[in-house]
Design a protein around this motif. Structure first.
Motif, PDB file in Angstrom:
ATOM      1  N   LEU A 160       0.830  -1.208   0.000  1.00 42.88           N
ATOM      2  CA  LEU A 160       0.000   0.000   0.000  1.00 42.88           C
ATOM      3  C   LEU A 160       0.864   1.257   0.000  1.00 42.88           C
ATOM      4  CD1 LEU A 160      -2.857  -1.018   2.457  1.00 42.88           C
ATOM      5  CD2 LEU A 160      -3.142  -0.332   0.072  1.00 42.88           C
ATOM      6  N   ALA A 161       1.950   1.235   0.763  1.00 41.20           N
ATOM      7  CA  ALA A 161       2.852   2.390   0.805  1.00 41.20           C
ATOM      8  C   ALA A 161       3.504   2.606  -0.562  1.00 41.20           C
ATOM      9  CB  ALA A 161       3.908   2.196   1.885  1.00 41.20           C
ATOM     10  N   ASP A 162       3.956   1.520  -1.187  1.00 40.43           N
ATOM     11  CA  ASP A 162       4.573   1.623  -2.513  1.00 40.43           C
ATOM     12  C   ASP A 162       3.574   2.128  -3.552  1.00 40.43           C
ATOM     13  OD1 ASP A 162       6.921   0.682  -1.396  1.00 40.43           O
ATOM     14  OD2 ASP A 162       6.663  -1.373  -2.148  1.00 40.43           O
ATOM     15  N   ALA A 163       2.356   1.589  -3.505  1.00 39.07           N
ATOM     16  CA  ALA A 163       1.317   2.012  -4.454  1.00 39.07           C
ATOM     17  C   ALA A 163       0.959   3.481  -4.242  1.00 39.07           C
ATOM     18  CB  ALA A 163       0.084   1.129  -4.312  1.00 39.07           C
ATOM     19  N   SER A 164       0.885   3.890  -2.998  1.00 39.49           N
ATOM     20  CA  SER A 164       0.579   5.294  -2.694  1.00 39.49           C
ATOM     21  C   SER A 164       1.688   6.208  -3.183  1.00 39.49           C
ATOM     22  CB  SER A 164       0.365   5.482  -1.192  1.00 39.49           C
ATOM     23  OG  SER A 164      -0.743   4.738  -0.751  1.00 39.49           O
ATOM     24  N   GLN A 165       2.919   5.771  -3.048  1.00 34.11           N
ATOM     25  CA  GLN A 165       4.045   6.563  -3.548  1.00 34.11           C
ATOM     26  C   GLN A 165       4.004   6.653  -5.068  1.00 34.11           C
ATOM     27  OE1 GLN A 165       6.316   8.409  -1.839  1.00 34.11           O
ATOM     28  NE2 GLN A 165       6.851   9.126  -3.881  1.00 34.11           N
ATOM     29  N   ARG A 166       3.675   5.546  -5.718  1.00 33.91           N
ATOM     30  CA  ARG A 166       3.564   5.552  -7.186  1.00 33.91           C
ATOM     31  C   ARG A 166       2.456   6.501  -7.633  1.00 33.91           C
ATOM     32  NH1 ARG A 166       2.014   0.418 -11.076  1.00 33.91           N
ATOM     33  NH2 ARG A 166       1.826   1.643 -12.986  1.00 33.91           N
ATOM     34  N   LEU A 167       1.325   6.470  -6.921  1.00 37.51           N
ATOM     35  CA  LEU A 167       0.221   7.367  -7.246  1.00 37.51           C
ATOM     36  C   LEU A 167       0.622   8.821  -7.045  1.00 37.51           C
ATOM     37  CD1 LEU A 167      -2.674   7.905  -8.088  1.00 37.51           C
ATOM     38  CD2 LEU A 167      -3.378   7.454  -5.722  1.00 37.51           C
ATOM     39  N   ALA A 168       1.315   9.113  -5.958  1.00 33.93           N
ATOM     40  CA  ALA A 168       1.756  10.491  -5.703  1.00 33.93           C
ATOM     41  C   ALA A 168       2.722  10.967  -6.782  1.00 33.93           C
ATOM     42  CB  ALA A 168       2.405  10.585  -4.326  1.00 33.93           C
ATOM     43  N   THR A 169       3.634  10.116  -7.187  1.00 29.47           N
ATOM     44  CA  THR A 169       4.601  10.469  -8.234  1.00 29.47           C
ATOM     45  C   THR A 169       3.894  10.693  -9.568  1.00 29.47           C
ATOM     46  OG1 THR A 169       6.322   9.195  -7.121  1.00 29.47           O
ATOM     47  CG2 THR A 169       6.672   9.693  -9.453  1.00 29.47           C
ATOM     48  N   SER A 170       2.957   9.809  -9.904  1.00 29.77           N
ATOM     49  CA  SER A 170       2.238   9.957 -11.171  1.00 29.77           C
ATOM     50  C   SER A 170       1.338  11.190 -11.148  1.00 29.77           C
ATOM     51  CB  SER A 170       1.439   8.700 -11.509  1.00 29.77           C
ATOM     52  OG  SER A 170       0.392   8.496 -10.579  1.00 29.77           O
ATOM     53  N   ALA A 171       0.759  11.494 -10.006  1.00 33.88           N
ATOM     54  CA  ALA A 171      -0.091  12.687  -9.894  1.00 33.88           C
ATOM     55  C   ALA A 171       0.738  13.963 -10.061  1.00 33.88           C
ATOM     56  CB  ALA A 171      -0.811  12.701  -8.551  1.00 33.88           C
ATOM     57  N   LYS A 172       1.948  13.964  -9.523  1.00 34.04           N
ATOM     58  CA  LYS A 172       2.819  15.137  -9.664  1.00 34.04           C
ATOM     59  C   LYS A 172       3.224  15.327 -11.132  1.00 34.04           C
ATOM     60  CE  LYS A 172       6.871  17.268  -7.644  1.00 34.04           C
ATOM     61  NZ  LYS A 172       7.930  17.176  -6.650  1.00 34.04           N
ATOM     62  N   ALA A 173       3.580  14.240 -11.804  1.00 32.44           N
ATOM     63  CA  ALA A 173       3.934  14.320 -13.228  1.00 32.44           C
ATOM     64  C   ALA A 173       2.733  14.764 -14.059  1.00 32.44           C
ATOM     65  CB  ALA A 173       4.456  12.978 -13.719  1.00 32.44           C
ATOM     66  N   ASN A 174       1.552  14.276 -13.685  1.00 33.04           N
ATOM     67  CA  ASN A 174       0.326  14.645 -14.391  1.00 33.04           C
ATOM     68  C   ASN A 174       0.038  16.130 -14.221  1.00 33.04           C
ATOM     69  OD1 ASN A 174      -2.961  14.740 -14.218  1.00 33.04           O
ATOM     70  ND2 ASN A 174      -2.207  13.302 -15.775  1.00 33.04           N
ATOM     71  N   ALA A 175       0.210  16.635 -13.017  1.00 34.59           N
ATOM     72  CA  ALA A 175      -0.019  18.064 -12.760  1.00 34.59           C
ATOM     73  C   ALA A 175       0.948  18.923 -13.575  1.00 34.59           C
ATOM     74  CB  ALA A 175       0.135  18.358 -11.268  1.00 34.59           C
TER      75      ALA A 175
END
Length: 140
Positions: free
Chosen positions: A72-87
């Motif tokens: 869950l921590a790894d997935a959350s980090q991946r989501l945060a990274t992808s959200a930052k790139a998306n922004a």
């Protein structure tokens, strides 16, 4: 329940990465719109799942095993990274659109001569640069 949450987070990260790739590749708007609809649907499902977990099992975080917690921590980090790139990609697209509209408006103003002059009440001449009316056809 936490496994379903993990699946939703990973799906959300994948769809966000896909949208970012489409934005950077200047994909057609229809293709991006489809991904955005999926992203909105997944975000709603993720919110609903988290709310249900909190409502039905308030201490659910303490009950999950170490491996699932790390996933869950790894997935959350991946989501945060992808959200930052998306922004970042979205900010670039918006800035490009704004620059393009300004360039079109300036060119139109230069070609049409949209400035005017008038005399004020005290006899002083004033110059104004009126904004050029521009309509953008988004259905091209």
């Amino acid at each position: 329940m936490a496994i379903e949450l993990l699946d939703l987070i990973l799906s959300m990260a994948r769809i966000t990465e896909e949208e970012t790739d489409l934005l950077l590749d200047n994909a057609p708007r229809q293709q991006i719109d489809e991904v955005v609809r999926d992203k909105i649907r997944l975000a709603s499902a993720l919110d609903a799942r988290l709310a249900k977990l909190e409502r039905e099992t308030p201490g659910w975080r303490e009950t999950i095993d170490t491996d699932l917690r790390q996933s869950l921590a790894d997935a959350s980090q991946r989501l945060a990274t992808s959200a930052k790139a998306n922004a970042t990609a979205l900010e670039r697209k918006i800035a490009l659109a704004e620059d393009l509209i300004i360039a079109i408006e300036q060119d139109h103003r230069k070609r049409q001569g949209s400035s005017s002059s008038y005399y004020g009440a005290g006899g002083v001449m004033q110059r104004t640069d009126l904004p050029s009316p521009i309509a953008i056809n988004t259905r091209l």
